[in-house]
Design a protein around this motif. Structure first.
Motif, PDB file in Angstrom:
ATOM      1  N   ARG B 280       0.923  -1.190  -0.114  1.00  0.00           N
ATOM      2  CA  ARG B 280       0.043   0.045   0.373  1.00  0.00           C
ATOM      3  C   ARG B 280       0.880   1.335   0.050  1.00  0.00           C
ATOM      4  O   ARG B 280      -0.179   2.981  -0.039  1.00  0.00           O
ATOM      5  CB  ARG B 280      -0.710   0.185   0.930  1.00  0.00           C
ATOM      6  CG  ARG B 280      -2.950  -0.653   0.791  1.00  0.00           C
ATOM      7  CD  ARG B 280      -3.083  -0.372   1.474  1.00  0.00           C
ATOM      8  NE  ARG B 280      -3.246  -0.819   3.292  1.00  0.00           N
ATOM      9  CZ  ARG B 280      -3.396  -1.858   4.033  1.00  0.00           C
ATOM     10  NH1 ARG B 280      -4.376  -2.129   3.602  1.00  0.00           N
ATOM     11  NH2 ARG B 280      -2.738  -1.623   5.023  1.00  0.00           N
ATOM     12  N   ARG B 284       0.550   4.453  -7.250  1.00  0.00           N
ATOM     13  CA  ARG B 284       0.483   3.618  -8.452  1.00  0.00           C
ATOM     14  C   ARG B 284      -0.355   4.265  -9.469  1.00  0.00           C
ATOM     15  O   ARG B 284      -0.664   5.930  -9.263  1.00  0.00           O
ATOM     16  CB  ARG B 284      -0.740   3.067  -8.067  1.00  0.00           C
ATOM     17  CG  ARG B 284      -1.490   2.253  -7.271  1.00  0.00           C
ATOM     18  CD  ARG B 284      -1.323   0.827  -7.647  1.00  0.00           C
ATOM     19  NE  ARG B 284      -1.602  -0.693  -6.954  1.00  0.00           N
ATOM     20  CZ  ARG B 284      -2.725  -1.161  -6.640  1.00  0.00           C
ATOM     21  NH1 ARG B 284      -3.792  -0.551  -7.929  1.00  0.00           N
ATOM     22  NH2 ARG B 284      -3.012  -1.805  -5.647  1.00  0.00           N
ATOM     23  N   ARG B 287      -2.784   6.099 -10.923  1.00  0.00           N
ATOM     24  CA  ARG B 287      -3.942   5.565 -10.452  1.00  0.00           C
ATOM     25  C   ARG B 287      -4.149   7.143  -8.937  1.00  0.00           C
ATOM     26  O   ARG B 287      -3.870   6.250  -8.329  1.00  0.00           O
ATOM     27  CB  ARG B 287      -3.972   4.801  -9.523  1.00  0.00           C
ATOM     28  CG  ARG B 287      -4.619   3.406 -11.041  1.00  0.00           C
ATOM     29  CD  ARG B 287      -5.529   3.645 -11.563  1.00  0.00           C
ATOM     30  NE  ARG B 287      -6.943   3.121 -10.472  1.00  0.00           N
ATOM     31  CZ  ARG B 287      -6.904   2.069  -9.483  1.00  0.00           C
ATOM     32  NH1 ARG B 287      -6.106   0.751 -10.421  1.00  0.00           N
ATOM     33  NH2 ARG B 287      -7.674   1.690  -9.134  1.00  0.00           N
ATOM     34  N   ASP B 289      -6.599   7.853  -7.884  1.00  0.00           N
ATOM     35  CA  ASP B 289      -7.308   7.900  -6.373  1.00  0.00           C
ATOM     36  C   ASP B 289      -7.366   6.750  -5.954  1.00  0.00           C
ATOM     37  O   ASP B 289      -7.999   7.038  -4.584  1.00  0.00           O
ATOM     38  CB  ASP B 289      -9.463   7.922  -7.218  1.00  0.00           C
ATOM     39  CG  ASP B 289      -8.178   6.254  -8.767  1.00  0.00           C
ATOM     40  OD1 ASP B 289      -7.291   6.465  -9.297  1.00  0.00           O
ATOM     41  OD2 ASP B 289      -8.637   5.348  -8.744  1.00  0.00           O
ATOM     42  N   VAL B 290      -6.118   6.053  -5.823  1.00  0.00           N
ATOM     43  CA  VAL B 290      -5.830   5.005  -4.463  1.00  0.00           C
ATOM     44  C   VAL B 290      -4.688   6.078  -4.653  1.00  0.00           C
ATOM     45  O   VAL B 290      -4.179   5.781  -4.300  1.00  0.00           O
ATOM     46  CB  VAL B 290      -5.022   4.617  -5.382  1.00  0.00           C
ATOM     47  CG1 VAL B 290      -4.629   3.024  -4.606  1.00  0.00           C
ATOM     48  CG2 VAL B 290      -5.468   3.165  -6.725  1.00  0.00           C
ATOM     49  N   PRO B 291      -5.138   6.072  -2.984  1.00  0.00           N
ATOM     50  CA  PRO B 291      -4.727   6.128  -1.611  1.00  0.00           C
ATOM     51  C   PRO B 291      -3.333   5.787  -1.208  1.00  0.00           C
ATOM     52  O   PRO B 291      -3.198   4.341  -1.746  1.00  0.00           O
ATOM     53  CB  PRO B 291      -5.526   6.740  -0.647  1.00  0.00           C
ATOM     54  CG  PRO B 291      -6.366   5.561  -1.206  1.00  0.00           C
ATOM     55  CD  PRO B 291      -6.672   4.942  -1.885  1.00  0.00           C
ATOM     56  N   ILE B 292      -2.128   6.075  -1.499  1.00  0.00           N
ATOM     57  CA  ILE B 292      -1.298   5.517  -0.068  1.00  0.00           C
ATOM     58  C   ILE B 292      -1.197   5.730   0.939  1.00  0.00           C
ATOM     59  O   ILE B 292      -1.698   6.733   1.484  1.00  0.00           O
ATOM     60  CB  ILE B 292       0.124   6.937  -1.012  1.00  0.00           C
ATOM     61  CG1 ILE B 292       0.412   6.037  -2.652  1.00  0.00           C
ATOM     62  CG2 ILE B 292       1.624   6.615  -0.100  1.00  0.00           C
ATOM     63  CD1 ILE B 292       1.061   8.006  -3.161  1.00  0.00           C
ATOM     64  N   HIS B 293      -1.062   4.697   1.926  1.00  0.00           N
ATOM     65  CA  HIS B 293      -1.132   4.651   3.488  1.00  0.00           C
ATOM     66  C   HIS B 293       0.869   3.805   3.780  1.00  0.00           C
ATOM     67  O   HIS B 293       1.448   2.351   3.103  1.00  0.00           O
ATOM     68  CB  HIS B 293      -2.062   3.042   3.365  1.00  0.00           C
ATOM     69  CG  HIS B 293      -3.018   3.698   3.136  1.00  0.00           C
ATOM     70  ND1 HIS B 293      -4.186   4.142   3.630  1.00  0.00           N
ATOM     71  CD2 HIS B 293      -4.575   3.159   2.218  1.00  0.00           C
ATOM     72  CE1 HIS B 293      -5.425   4.098   3.109  1.00  0.00           C
ATOM     73  NE2 HIS B 293      -5.458   3.299   1.467  1.00  0.00           N
TER      74      HIS B 293
END
Lengths: 339, 370, 302
Positions: B280, B284, B287, B289-293
């Motif tokens: 995570r 990406r 992308r 919209d895909v959050p980094i955790h």
């Protein structure tokens, strides 16, 4: 690149040399005390006219800039005029003493490096082990010990108690070889005279060791610390990972790189060696430039003092130049950075 | 009932695995319960705490983890080049049937370079700055008894050529600092393969390089692997590289391996919370919209590692059990992917099918703990 | 690797290094060698202060009936003169105790003088750069090319032995080391984030230089001061040994060794003991300096 490097370094030393000569000139003239009075102090009563005559003779009545220009012009050609105390040309007095000091300094230099580089490298290979601890303690003693005192202690122990070595002079006069280079060991070798060589070496050992001690101590510490730093670097590990034998990893890759910063210390220390030889020569009654300087100062022999101080300073500058050159040979990055 | 189903599934996947193993042969490198400690004045740091892993010929195995997890110490331990105050305190490193830890220093030296080579992280510091690259390459060849004198020079040029250095003959005279970062790493790789090793340990080979160069260098390594049948142990923290270039991966955390398996499983269905966390963290491309955790906290103090699971203090899914009892590395049931792969006859896909996880959330099948 | 990162001290870029260095005193006290060296140094300072009370005799008092009496444990020695007497029958122990005064006094004065001059010039040169830096750096280059001892000797020869000239001669080149350290550190600090931050909020140059930068360059300067102290003590002793340092009426260790030089064959103790005192003091100052370096400034650790 080499031409540029050498040219640039030589060019950079010019202001340093001018500065040095200026300092030498000014200290001799601006500090209280008058050379003529020093000269005549022992002569008893002299007339004012005589003093003025001498002043004129040595150009001491001219304005300072003129005196400096005269001094510099002559200094470049090696003409420092006659020595006040000896009445002979200064150059002659100096060249007479130079071989003795060169011989002693060279010996001390070789001893210091021959001891310090292996000792420092070995200590670095096994830090905090017995050899390293011993070397560290000895080196610390070396830098903490006044040279003149070490000389005296060695004289007492090795010369007077054990009678192993002579404690003063350069050679047994009866054995002195014919002077060719002025360096007794070299002359004895050239003459194939074993007894003279032994005598010359025996006379050299104590002063040379005494002189070498602080330099050996400093260089050992420097080699050790820089070697420890280098041994931790990737290229040493990579050299091992390539399967190079340890002696080659240490002796070629690590040591070469560890010596780059060490060269500067060696140059500075050799400079100290030079000025240290005044003290050492005084302790051992060794007839070299150092003793000449001390005697000249005691006699307020300005031209001689100036010439000797300048000689020391020029050798200092020369040493630093040589150090830069050696560093450039060892490390290509130095070449480029300073070219 | 469910147990039976699992057994059935297992049997169906282990069969082709055996075939595969036979094809690939025995591992060239098998690390067993390796332990490496660093003695500091605060206490003993267990940098490598009993890791086991194996690499087969022609295979790329990645050892993944954050900096400080012990992966570099593991690499140096395999080479027996752990710098003091570090030392190997236990385990075995079986290379080609012999335990490297039992060899004499001289025998070990003959392994280095000739059988196992290493590529370092930063090519600038890995090369001796004061010697020409040609001289260092020739020296390597001469030491390994591969060639001397003129022949060595020719071999050296050929090697530089093989790693894609243009005008190789001229570059022989260059000093490391005169080359670009990518060229330097190519030189390092040339030196690594000079002795025709069976295994190359690449320790973060692209971390010090620009992103554009990273793929080039990895492709070079992959190409050399194909051409020369090398086995590669890739030490990295970069999951992108792992996904693209490794067959299998072992995730290391606080000196231990916490997950191990085919790269495809690791990337698509990570089981261990730490592996999921690592994934995570990867941004990406395209992308947003895909959050980094990010994983909160940092690698534990290895002088006094936490009781229980070492990841528990940072684990979002930690249970009371996790803080008390250290989980063991256990073989996991096959995933949907491996089952599908098996049914579709993709049994020769990279990385095999066995996966192991060290986590109380995944009790696995038991009996396979190591 | 985990191990290399477990060092408790280490400069973190952007964080003021002085804040990242807790427990300097603790580190120093944990170093037994440094503590021992510090105690010995302190002992020397006390001896220097209390010399009149500690000395059995007036250091100048001559005992014509007791010329070159050996130390008490040697045959012919007596506990009347514990370390024996010199060629004029003066008590060696008293002279050595008094000799500590001039060594320590000169050491402190010269080091303070060179520290202040060198650090101020170095900070100015490093902070303002430009022609100030160019000029000072040239001067420093010239001085570096200069054999110190020769130069000090030349000055002392012209002025004769006197303390003011001696201080100036010893300080003449000594400030260069402080200059170089201060300049280098200020140059580095100038670009650091805490200075940029201070500048960003509109702090004055003077405030940045003395309020922000100075506290951070003090540790290396203190270390250098201790190590320079050792050098100065040896240099002073060397000049005194050559007869052109401390005036002869003041008891000084270098002069005492020179006095004993002529009679080493018959009275080894006269030259030996004062030299031992120099060695002991310089050694402890050096060890203290190294201990300080390890505790204060891990970057300089070698």
């Amino acid at each position: 690149m080499w031409v540029r490097f050498v040219g640039r370094r030589l060019w950079q030393t010019a202001p340093v040399l001018i500065g040095v000569s200026l300092i030498v000139f000014l200290t001799m003239h601006l500090t209280p005390g008058d050379p003529i009075e020093h000269m005549l102090g022992r002569a008893g009563s002299v007339t004012r006219a005589q003093i003025e005559e001498l002043r004129a003779h040595y150009a001491l009545d001219r304005p300072l800039p003129t005196q400096y220009a005269l001094f510099l012009g002559k200094a470049v050609t090696g003409d420092f005029g006659p020595s006040y105390s000896q009445g002979r040309p200064v150059v002659e007095v100096i060249t007479e003493r130079l071989p003795a000091t060169l011989e002693l300094t060279l010996f001390a230099f070789v001893i210091a490096l021959a001891v310090a580089i292996p000792a420092g490298a070995l200590a670095a290979l096994r830090p905090h082990r017995l050899f390293d601890r011993t070397a560290t303690v000895v080196a610390l003693l070396g830098v903490s010990m006044p040279g003149f005192w070490l000389g005296i202690v060695l004289m007492i122990l090795l010369g007077l108690r054990l009678h192993w070595l002579p404690i003063s002079g350069r050679i047994d006069w009866a054995l002195a070889p014919e002077s060719i280079t002025g360096m007794n060991t070299v002359d004895a070798l050239l003459a194939g005279d074993g007894a003279a060589l032994r005598s010359a070496l025996a006379h050299l050992i104590l002063p040379a060791i005494t002189m070498a001690a602080p330099m050996a101590a400093m260089v050992t510490r420097m080699v050790r610390s820089s070697m420890i730093g280098v041994l931790g670097q990737d290229f040493v590990q990579f050299a091992r990972a390539r399967g190079l034998p340890e002696w080659r990893v240490v002796g070629k890759h690590a040591l070469r790189n560890a010596l780059v910063p060490t060269v500067n210390i060696v140059a500075i220390q050799t400079g100290m060696l030079l000025s240290g030889n005044m003290v050492i020569e005084a302790v051992f009654q060794y007839p070299g430039i150092g003793k000449l300087a001390v005697d000249a100062i005691a006699a307020a022999d300005y031209p001689l003092v100036q010439a000797v101080v300048l000689l020391y300073a020029v050798s200092y500058v020369g040493l630093n130049l040589a150090a830069d050159g050696i560093q450039a040979v060892l490390d290509p990055r130095v070449r480029e950075a300073r070219a | 009932m469910s147990v039976d189903v699992r057994h059935e599934a297992l049997q169906t996947v282990t069969k082709p695995l055996q075939v595969e193993e036979r094809r690939q042969g025995a591992p060239i490198l098998a690390v067993k319960k390796l332990r490496t400690c660093f003695d500091t004045y605060r206490g003993q740091v267990r940098a490598v705490d009993g890791i086991s892993l194996s690499v087969r010929p022609g295979e790329t195995v990645a050892l993944v983890g954050e900096s400080g997890c012990g992966k570099s110490a593991a690499a140096l331990s395999i080479m027996r080049l752990v710098p003091p105050p570090g030392r190997i305190t236990g385990g075995q490193v079986i290379f080609d049937g012999q335990d490297l830890l039992a060899l004499s220093r001289a025998e070990m030296r003959r392994i280095r370079g000739r059988r196992i080579a290493m590529v370092f992280q930063d090519p600038l510091t890995a090369l001796n700055p004061t010697l020409r690259v040609g001289a260092q390459l020739v020296e390597t060849l001469a030491t390994q008894g591969a060639a001397r004198g003129r022949a060595a020079r020719q071999r050296a040029v050929a090697l530089l050529d093989a790693v894609g250095i243009p005008a190789a003959a001229e570059r022989m005279r260059a000093y490391p600092h005169e080359l670009s970062g990518g060229m330097r790493q190519r030189v390092v790789i040339a030196m690594a393969i000079a002795g025709q090793p069976d295994l190359v340990i690449a320790d973060e080979p692209t971390t010090a390089l620009d992103v554009t160069l990273q793929a080039q260098i990895m492709e070079l390594l992959a190409k050399l692997k194909e051409e020369r049948g090398l086995a590669i142990l890739l030490i990295t923290h970069d999951l992108g590289i792992v996904a693209n270039f490794a067959d299998r991966a072992a995730v290391m955390y606080a000196g231990q391996i916490v997950a191990e398996g085919p790269v495809a499983d690791l990337v698509r269905e990570p089981l261990h919370p730490y592996a999921r966390g690592l994934l995570r963290c990867v941004p990406r491309l395209g992308r947003p919209d895909v959050p980094i955790h990010p994983i909160h906290g940092s690698v534990p103090d290895m002088v006094a590692p936490p009781a229980g699971c070492r990841f528990a203090p940072r684990c979002p899914e930690a249970m009371p059990q996790c803080r008390q009892e250290m989980p063991v590395l256990k073989r996991q049931p096959p995933t949907a992917r491996t089952i599908r792969q098996n049914s579709e006859g993709e049994s020769l896909a990279r990385g095999g099918t066995v996966r192991r996880v060290r986590c109380h959330l995944h009790p696995g099948e038991g009996g396979n703990g190591r | 690797m985990a191990a290399t990162q477990t060092q408790p001290v280490g400069a973190n870029p952007g964080v003021r290094p002085i804040d990242a260095r807790p427990g300097t005193l603790k580190l120093l006290l944990a170093n037994r060698v440094a503590v021992g060296a510090g105690l010995v140094t302190l002992g020397f300072v006390l001896v220097a202060l209390l010399a009149p009370m500690l000395s059995p005799y007036n250091p100048a008092e001559q005992h014509p009936e007791a010329i070159r009496v050996p130390p008490f444990w040697s045959p012919g020695g007596s506990t009347r003169f514990l370390l024996g007497t010199d060629g004029l029958g003066r008590d060696l122990l008293s002279r050595i105790l008094f000799g500590s005064r001039v060594s320590i006094l000169l050491g402190v004065v010269v080091v303070l003088l060179t520290l202040v001059v060198g650090a101020c010039l170095g900070m100015l040169a490093g902070y303002y750069r430009g022609w100030v830096d160019t000029l000072l750096s040239r001067v420093v280059d010239t001085l570096l090319a200069f054999p110190f001892l020769i130069f000090a000797l030349a000055i002392m020869a012209v002025t004769g032995p006197n303390l003011v000239a001696l201080v100036l001669a010893l300080a003449f080149k000594g400030w260069v080391d402080f200059f170089r350290v201060a300049r280098g550190d200020v140059l580095a600090a100038r670009e650091s984030e805490y200075v940029l931050a201070a500048r960003g909020v509109g702090a004055s140059n003077a405030y940045i230089l003395f309020g922000e930068i100075l506290p951070n360059i003090v540790p290396p300067l203190i270390v250098l001061a201790a190590l320079r102290m050792a050098t100065v003590i040896i240099a002073e002793a060397s000049l005194s040994f050559l007869g052109i340092g401390v005036p002869p009426r003041i008891p000084a260790w270098g002069t005492m060794v020179a006095d004993g030089r002529g009679s080493i064959a018959t009275a080894w103790w006269i030259a030996t003991f004062p030299g031992l005192a120099i060695l002991l003091l310089v050694l402890s100052v050096n060890l203290l300096g190294e201990g300080l370096r390890d505790a204060l400034d891990p970057r300089m650790r070698r």
